[in-house]
Design an enzyme around this catalytic site. Sequence first.
Site, mmCIF file in Angstrom:
data_model
loop_
_atom_site.group_PDB
_atom_site.id
_atom_site.type_symbol
_atom_site.label_atom_id
_atom_site.label_comp_id
_atom_site.label_asym_id
_atom_site.label_seq_id
_atom_site.Cartn_x
_atom_site.Cartn_y
_atom_site.Cartn_z
ATOM 1 N N CYS A 6 0.826 -1.216 0.000
ATOM 2 C CA CYS A 6 0.000 0.000 0.000
ATOM 3 C C CYS A 6 0.860 1.265 0.000
ATOM 4 O O CYS A 6 0.723 2.127 -0.869
ATOM 5 C CB CYS A 6 -0.925 -0.034 1.211
ATOM 6 S SG CYS A 6 -1.841 1.482 1.448
ATOM 7 N N GLY A 29 -5.001 -8.686 -11.323
ATOM 8 C CA GLY A 29 -5.284 -9.157 -9.966
ATOM 9 C C GLY A 29 -4.032 -9.534 -9.196
ATOM 10 O O GLY A 29 -2.906 -9.274 -9.650
ATOM 11 N N HIS A 63 -24.836 22.884 1.411
ATOM 12 C CA HIS A 63 -24.958 23.369 0.038
ATOM 13 C C HIS A 63 -23.920 24.462 -0.211
ATOM 14 O O HIS A 63 -23.735 25.317 0.659
ATOM 15 C CB HIS A 63 -26.350 23.945 -0.184
ATOM 16 C CG HIS A 63 -26.534 24.542 -1.543
ATOM 17 N ND1 HIS A 63 -26.706 23.776 -2.673
ATOM 18 C CD2 HIS A 63 -26.545 25.843 -1.954
ATOM 19 C CE1 HIS A 63 -26.826 24.575 -3.727
ATOM 20 N NE2 HIS A 63 -26.722 25.829 -3.318
HETATM 21 P P1 FAD Z 1 0.819 -5.896 2.039
HETATM 22 O O1 FAD Z 1 0.617 -4.463 1.957
HETATM 23 O O2 FAD Z 1 1.062 -6.654 0.774
HETATM 24 O O3 FAD Z 1 2.034 -6.142 3.038
HETATM 25 C C1 FAD Z 1 2.541 -7.416 3.249
HETATM 26 C C2 FAD Z 1 3.962 -7.279 3.750
HETATM 27 O O4 FAD Z 1 4.415 -8.565 4.181
HETATM 28 C C3 FAD Z 1 4.937 -6.823 2.679
HETATM 29 O O5 FAD Z 1 5.629 -5.683 3.121
HETATM 30 C C4 FAD Z 1 5.873 -8.012 2.473
HETATM 31 O O6 FAD Z 1 7.212 -7.620 2.221
HETATM 32 C C5 FAD Z 1 5.779 -8.709 3.828
HETATM 33 N N1 FAD Z 1 6.049 -10.146 3.764
HETATM 34 C C6 FAD Z 1 5.512 -11.049 2.907
HETATM 35 N N2 FAD Z 1 5.955 -12.284 3.202
HETATM 36 C C7 FAD Z 1 6.796 -12.156 4.258
HETATM 37 C C8 FAD Z 1 7.585 -13.081 5.002
HETATM 38 N N3 FAD Z 1 7.562 -14.383 4.730
HETATM 39 N N4 FAD Z 1 8.354 -12.592 5.997
HETATM 40 C C9 FAD Z 1 8.379 -11.266 6.290
HETATM 41 N N5 FAD Z 1 7.653 -10.353 5.613
HETATM 42 C C10 FAD Z 1 6.870 -10.795 4.616
HETATM 43 N N6 FAD Z 1 -5.919 -0.633 -1.706
HETATM 44 C C11 FAD Z 1 -6.736 0.350 -1.269
HETATM 45 O O7 FAD Z 1 -7.421 0.162 -0.263
HETATM 46 N N7 FAD Z 1 -6.808 1.552 -1.913
HETATM 47 C C12 FAD Z 1 -6.068 1.803 -3.014
HETATM 48 O O8 FAD Z 1 -6.155 2.891 -3.580
HETATM 49 C C13 FAD Z 1 -5.202 0.796 -3.494
HETATM 50 N N8 FAD Z 1 -4.433 1.011 -4.582
HETATM 51 C C14 FAD Z 1 -3.575 0.043 -4.983
HETATM 52 C C15 FAD Z 1 -2.783 0.286 -6.100
HETATM 53 C C16 FAD Z 1 -1.890 -0.673 -6.543
HETATM 54 C C17 FAD Z 1 -1.034 -0.390 -7.742
HETATM 55 C C18 FAD Z 1 -1.786 -1.906 -5.846
HETATM 56 C C19 FAD Z 1 -0.809 -2.954 -6.295
HETATM 57 C C20 FAD Z 1 -2.571 -2.166 -4.750
HETATM 58 C C21 FAD Z 1 -3.472 -1.196 -4.314
HETATM 59 N N9 FAD Z 1 -4.301 -1.412 -3.209
HETATM 60 C C22 FAD Z 1 -5.152 -0.432 -2.787
HETATM 61 C C23 FAD Z 1 -4.284 -2.693 -2.472
HETATM 62 C C24 FAD Z 1 -3.483 -2.558 -1.181
HETATM 63 O O9 FAD Z 1 -2.178 -2.144 -1.476
HETATM 64 C C25 FAD Z 1 -3.472 -3.884 -0.442
HETATM 65 O O10 FAD Z 1 -4.805 -4.324 -0.249
HETATM 66 C C26 FAD Z 1 -2.803 -3.762 0.909
HETATM 67 O O11 FAD Z 1 -1.461 -3.348 0.789
HETATM 68 C C27 FAD Z 1 -2.859 -5.096 1.655
HETATM 69 O O12 FAD Z 1 -2.253 -4.946 2.889
HETATM 70 P P2 FAD Z 1 -1.606 -6.186 3.648
HETATM 71 O O13 FAD Z 1 -1.106 -5.658 4.943
HETATM 72 O O14 FAD Z 1 -2.551 -7.314 3.658
HETATM 73 O O15 FAD Z 1 -0.388 -6.657 2.732
#
Ligand code: FAD
Length: 479
Positions: free
Chosen positions: A51, A279, A453
């Site tokens: 994010c 996706g 408004h």
């Molecule tokens: P993530 O943000 O993916 O974080 C997971 C973390 O875990 C990462 O930092 C990774 O390095 C770490 N990790 C993974 N495996 C391991 C391991 N084995 N050991 C240690 N660390 C590990 N969502 C919105 O709500 N609004 C938006 O406008 C939006 N825009 C987006 C635009 C783009 C281009 C993209 C790609 C996504 C967007 N999203 C948006 C989606 C949003 O980014 C994700 O839903 C969100 O980041 C999910 O959060 P999370 O904490 O589940 O995982």
Amino acid sequence: MSGKTPLQQQADRFDVIVVGAGPGGYVAAIRAAQHGLRVAVVERGELGGVCSNVGCIPTKAMLHGADVAHEIATAGALGFSVGEVSFDISGLVDHSRQVVDQLTTGIRGLLDANGVEIIVGNATVPQKGRVKVEVAKSFRELHSDHIILATGARPRSIPGVEPDGDRVWTSTEALRPTSLPESLLIIGSGAIGAEFASLYRDLGTSVTLVEALPGILPAEDAEVSAFVAGQFRARGIDVQKSVSVTSVVPDESGVTTTFTTSDGASRTVVTERVLVATGVAPNSEGLGLEALGARLNRGFVETDQWCRTGVAGLYAIGDLAGGPCLAHKASHEAVLCVDHIVGEARVSPLDRDFVPGCTYSRPQVASIGLTEAQARATGRELRVGKFNLAGNGKALALGSPEGFVKTIFDGATGELLGAHLVGPDVTEMVQGFGVAHSLHATAEDLAEVVFPHPTVSEAIHESVLDSLDRVIHWPPARK
Ligand code: FAD
């Protein structure tokens, strides 16, 4: 027997260990620390996850540049004469990276201030209650009765299409172009594909947007999808629906994409770059989940209403635990998971249907709850209201009267079932419906609310009034 001193063993024992420091993980860590727990968060990449680093935030920073480009392009209609405008995309990329740096520095500060131990490295869960972290070629073993997995997801491609980081991008490369592509073909028209189509088009790129399903923004209400497709086409975006991409071949000069169109014809388009926006795939491999007995569905971890995996003391939140794959869903699950662990009384399960979804394209799209088709499929009698922004003074004043607000209520009870908004700043407005849903407000309740408004939000009121056949600023005959 462990060769560790009791002090070391104590140092490796936590009340809660969080794996992943995205909006799910870092929020879970802070919330657990607020409860007075000893917390570690393990992160192998950057604090803030997808994010903050390559998702929500940098895209919005780049889209701000697209809005400025649009304002400049349309300033003549307001009497401004704008001379020749030059644009260097490195400035926009620098702006977005500065925003990212500021935010991720802030996240580190918050974790530190809350006393969360940040451990850098790749984590696995070799057995219940244990997390093994690979730190600079050595291992550290951590122990806790509560392990929250928040490892997120990564861009997913389609069979036969391999992003190469150069000609064939994922969203990560699309956020850091070294030059503005003259032409771009985007595969996939969900929120990410639509945002990049809008962004690059406003910056001057020739954009083709291809979608396998019959409508773009396929998760949205059919009227929203059709409306945005019309707006995109009017902006010169080549929108292709119901297509099947058969090959994507990069070479020195560009990328040749072949797809079958809805009428069965084969079409070939050559562009400077291709962006694959089809996706995400969950980061569940290699954690050791199957051996522990956690259930996976297409790689996403199955959880119950409290984010429990079925393995004692093991929880999954955010993208890893399935859709909607959105940052605010991840953060919400983080808090509810931790609050449930500590036995907080006021915690309630998440209604995934009522997680708002926003697309920051031009026009913006925001929605919550069921689409009209989904609501009809429930068999309920419906009351549907719609208000066109052409009847909204603020939208006209902004020069952006393209859009509408559509509201769907249960005809018998007045319960809010869904809301769908298109137009300027609707991503800031959809939360009104979230609050209404949380407070169980009916159409009649919302009709009683005083809206300021002039605001675009008055279209919410008018749409609700329309569902009750009481719309004021739209002649009945033109409905
Ligand atoms: P993530 O943000 O993916 O974080 C997971 C973390 O875990 C990462 O930092 C990774 O390095 C770490 N990790 C993974 N495996 C391991 C391991 N084995 N050991 C240690 N660390 C590990 N969502 C919105 O709500 N609004 C938006 O406008 C939006 N825009 C987006 C635009 C783009 C281009 C993209 C790609 C996504 C967007 N999203 C948006 C989606 C949003 O980014 C994700 O839903 C969100 O980041 C999910 O959060 P999370 O904490 O589940 O995982």
